[in-house]
Design a protein around this motif. Sequence first.
Motif, PDB file in Angstrom:
ATOM      1  N   ASP A  44     -22.259  27.147 -48.678  1.00 54.80           N
ATOM      2  CA  ASP A  44     -23.091  26.244 -48.263  1.00 54.80           C
ATOM      3  C   ASP A  44     -22.406  24.757 -48.099  1.00 54.80           C
ATOM      4  OD1 ASP A  44     -24.792  28.329 -46.966  1.00 54.80           O
ATOM      5  OD2 ASP A  44     -26.375  28.097 -48.768  1.00 54.80           O
ATOM      6  N   SER A  47     -16.736  22.388 -45.332  1.00 57.10           N
ATOM      7  CA  SER A  47     -16.631  22.551 -44.365  1.00 57.10           C
ATOM      8  C   SER A  47     -15.522  23.374 -44.272  1.00 57.10           C
ATOM      9  CB  SER A  47     -16.502  21.464 -43.554  1.00 57.10           C
ATOM     10  OG  SER A  47     -15.446  20.800 -44.185  1.00 57.10           O
ATOM     11  N   ASP A  49     -12.945  21.688 -42.161  1.00 58.00           N
ATOM     12  CA  ASP A  49     -11.960  20.498 -42.322  1.00 58.00           C
ATOM     13  C   ASP A  49     -12.292  20.359 -44.423  1.00 58.00           C
ATOM     14  OD1 ASP A  49     -11.949  19.189 -39.949  1.00 58.00           O
ATOM     15  OD2 ASP A  49     -14.177  18.926 -39.848  1.00 58.00           O
ATOM     16  N   ASP A  50     -12.860  20.752 -45.183  1.00 58.82           N
ATOM     17  CA  ASP A  50     -12.157  20.141 -46.559  1.00 58.82           C
ATOM     18  C   ASP A  50     -12.170  21.369 -47.057  1.00 58.82           C
ATOM     19  OD1 ASP A  50     -15.227  18.532 -46.023  1.00 58.82           O
ATOM     20  OD2 ASP A  50     -16.338  20.437 -47.098  1.00 58.82           O
ATOM     21  N   LYS A  59      -6.551  21.453 -39.916  1.00 59.57           N
ATOM     22  CA  LYS A  59      -7.378  22.651 -39.142  1.00 59.57           C
ATOM     23  C   LYS A  59      -6.945  23.161 -38.035  1.00 59.57           C
ATOM     24  CE  LYS A  59     -11.972  21.592 -38.303  1.00 59.57           C
ATOM     25  NZ  LYS A  59     -13.194  20.673 -37.597  1.00 59.57           N
ATOM     26  N   ARG A  69     -15.305  29.431 -39.121  1.00 57.32           N
ATOM     27  CA  ARG A  69     -15.836  29.499 -40.755  1.00 57.32           C
ATOM     28  C   ARG A  69     -15.715  31.104 -41.257  1.00 57.32           C
ATOM     29  NH1 ARG A  69     -19.999  28.201 -43.724  1.00 57.32           N
ATOM     30  NH2 ARG A  69     -20.090  26.172 -45.712  1.00 57.32           N
ATOM     31  N   ASP A 125     -23.365  33.272 -45.156  1.00 54.45           N
ATOM     32  CA  ASP A 125     -22.900  32.807 -44.086  1.00 54.45           C
ATOM     33  C   ASP A 125     -22.134  33.783 -42.986  1.00 54.45           C
ATOM     34  OD1 ASP A 125     -21.653  29.973 -43.959  1.00 54.45           O
ATOM     35  OD2 ASP A 125     -19.554  30.607 -43.524  1.00 54.45           O
TER      36      ASP A 125
END
Length: 202
Positions: A44, A47, A49-50, A59, A69, A125
Amino acid sequence: MGAPDRLNALPLSTAAPAERGDAARNRALLLDAARKLIAERGADAVSMDDVAAEAGVGKGTLFRRFGSRSGLMIVLLDEDEVIEQQAFMFGPPPLGPGAPPLERLLAYGRSRLKFVHVHRALLSDAARDPHTRFNAPATLHHTHVRILLETAGTTGDLDAQADALTALLDADRVAHEMTERGRTLEQLGDAWETVARKLCGT
């Protein structure tokens, strides 16, 4: 086409086709980065981006590889999904072929509850995206349950009954039952067994 043939005709996983060169390296980097971050923070808190930053790629590359995602989460699940699918399709009884259908259904429920518990964050998710919630592995699991109900002699709307049983394995439901209501996997397995036996008329 018989019941086993129907199941065998379904794809086992969402695995990507073989890749070469930079594409394969980028894919491996991204998956390794995602696994590392999820292990550290939980799904959770990770992201896109991470993941891209951890892997050292843009990205845009991440989205081209996995689409979303949720698509990334599904790929991360793929290896363990394949192992589980092989077990209930081809492994030893009672989970695999060779046991009566009701015994297989009960074994499947308990096995899947353990899998869902371990992979709850990723499954939760992925379930938020309709494109991944109803993907090939989900279809395979539903079909497996439906076939076992059918071969156990269950009557009525088998799809609806399979839906009812698989709903008991929903990741968010399992997490709620365990964290909010204090139920154990054993108790959730017993509940699965109660419903399965009633549907099969025992």
